[in-house]
Design a protein around this motif. Structure first.
Motif, PDB file in Angstrom:
ATOM      1  N   HIS A 224       0.834  -1.207   0.000  1.00 38.11           N
ATOM      2  CA  HIS A 224       0.000   0.000   0.000  1.00 38.11           C
ATOM      3  C   HIS A 224       0.868   1.256   0.000  1.00 38.11           C
ATOM      4  N   LYS A 225       2.158   1.106   0.402  1.00 40.28           N
ATOM      5  CA  LYS A 225       3.022   2.278   0.542  1.00 40.28           C
ATOM      6  C   LYS A 225       4.057   2.394  -0.577  1.00 40.28           C
ATOM      7  N   THR A 226       4.589   1.264  -1.001  1.00 39.67           N
ATOM      8  CA  THR A 226       5.628   1.302  -2.029  1.00 39.67           C
ATOM      9  C   THR A 226       5.214   0.453  -3.220  1.00 39.67           C
ATOM     10  N   SER A 227       5.321   1.032  -4.403  1.00 44.60           N
ATOM     11  CA  SER A 227       4.960   0.277  -5.595  1.00 44.60           C
ATOM     12  C   SER A 227       6.157   0.249  -6.555  1.00 44.60           C
ATOM     13  N   PHE A 228       6.363  -0.900  -7.164  1.00 47.14           N
ATOM     14  CA  PHE A 228       7.554  -1.152  -7.972  1.00 47.14           C
ATOM     15  C   PHE A 228       7.173  -1.175  -9.460  1.00 47.14           C
TER      16      PHE A 228
END
Ligand SMILES: Nc1ncnc2c1ncn2[C@@H]1O[C@H](COP(=O)(O)OS(=O)(=O)O)[C@@H](OP(=O)(O)O)[C@H]1O
Length: 366
Positions: A224-228
């Motif tokens: 929910h916080k970091t997307s790759f």
């Protein structure tokens, strides 16, 4: 801490005294392992990554004082992985109700000014376009970017609910892009030494592998916080990845926007060709050091040529050379690059387990 108002940006405040910090950095620097790096200033090993000497102070300053807000959108990347492109995409998604493609600030302002780097632009004494240390957002959302590895990000980024968007790129393309950037258009020879130092990790912000893995693991643990994102994925299918990006940062496209072709419009506006041809990106320089046009080069994907190496080394070499823009590459180059890269990924995969295997497969799939 003393605060003063920045005269260029009256609503923004910065700490007035950095004397203690300067002193701290001066004492710290000589004690850190050093390497030359590819750009002029040299690099030092700080918190497990190779930090450019001239950025160490800013990184530490940001670590100590940057106050992240829940609404912040932070674009993180290893240099040369598509940072500039992603800046324009995020800016366009967030501001699509304010601007059209005929009046967007992208036409007159460089992407690095619109989405500044934390450690290069903001925690550098002269330019402070956003409120960095206050607790109330003066501009929301703030679009910021950083090359700092995940483990060394300011604590407040880790603690707040801000969104972190990471972009990764095939390391073979990153080496070449870095090389061109470092030689600043002058004639130069890309040789095994460059690849060796890159794959050993001794390049600014390296090791590349640790950088990618840090954010990769974070994206698995806190989706929910970091997307790759992968540069190659964006190139392959920009529309569906823009949809994913927009959803992740909290600005999803409506069905109506999709039918009106808004996503494709943003993709076209931010295409390499379009940005490269803009006068603002063709002239002038960033930080009075790097020509603006050096951020917009070829944007190509080399991995298919790597596969050719296995079937026909001659074709791979020819493909690579034409793509390299005439830079002299030795005969052994494609093989060495492949094996070094594959071996490294293999070893790291064995030691780190599944996430790496996935990343490995993911990279190879392009
Ligand atoms: N719009 C767009 N689309 C596709 N590719 C693009 C775009 N803009 C920049 N680029 C390519 O990205 C490479 C520069 O990387 P970064 O922007 O990460 O550089 S930096 O970290 O900000 O210095 C560099 O890659 P190379 O061409 O391989 O050198 C740029 O050409």
């Amino acid at each position: 801490m003393n605060l003063q108002t920045n005269m260029e940006h009256p609503n923004f405040t910065i700490p007035t005294s950095t004397e203690d910090l300067d002193q701290e950095v001066q004492e710290l620097l000589p004690s850190l392992p050093k390497e030359e790096g590819w750009l002029t200033s040299g690099i030092c090993l700080y918190q497990g990554f190779w930090c450019p000497d001239n950025l160490l102070r800013n990184v530490i300053w940001a670590q100590k004082h940057f106050q992240s807000h829940d609404q912040d959108i932070i674009l993180a990347s290893f240099p040369k992985c598509g940072t500039t492109w992603l800046k324009t995409l995020i800016f366009s998604i967030v501001n699509r109700s304010r601007y059209t493609s005929s009046n967007t600030p992208l036409l007159t302002t460089t992407p690095h000014k619109l989405v500044p780097f934390l450690e290069i632009d903001l925690f550098d004494k002269t330019e402070l376009p956003v409120d960095l240390i206050g607790t109330t957002p003066s501009m929301s959302p703030r679009l910021l970017s950083t090359h700092i590895p995940c483990s060394s990000l300011p604590e407040s980024i880790k603690k707040s609910n801000c969104r972190v968007v990471y972009i990764c790129r095939n390391p073979f393309d990153v080496v070449v892009s870095w090389f061109h950037f470092a030689i600043e258009g002058k004639p130069g020879k890309l040789d095994e030494e460059h690849f060796e130092s890159f794959f050993k990790g001794q390049v600014a912000l390296g090791p590349f592998w640790d950088h990618v893995l840090g954010y990769w693991k974070e994206s698995l643990e806190k989706p929910h916080k970091t997307s790759f994102f992968m540069y190659e994925d964006l190139k392959g299918d920009i529309v569906s990845h823009l949809k994913r990006l927009a959803e992740f940062i909290g600005y999803p496209f409506s069905i109506e926007e999709e039918t009106r072709g808004v996503i494709q419009e943003i993709a076209d506006l931010c295409s390499l060709k379009n940005l490269r041809d803009l006068e603002v990106n063709k002239s002038g320089s960033y930080k009075e050091k790097f020509a603006n046009d050096s951020f917009f080069r070829k944007g190509e994907i080399f991995s298919h040529a790597i596969w050719l190496q296995f079937s026909d080394p001659k074709v791979a070499r020819d493909e690579y050379q034409s793509w390299c823009w005439g830079i002299d590459v030795s005969w052994s180059f494609p093989g060495i690059v492949c094996w070094l890269g594959f071996l490294h990924f293999f070893l790291v995969s064995v030691f780190h387990g599944d996430p790496l295997n996935f990343l490995f497969c993911h990279l190879l799939a392009h």
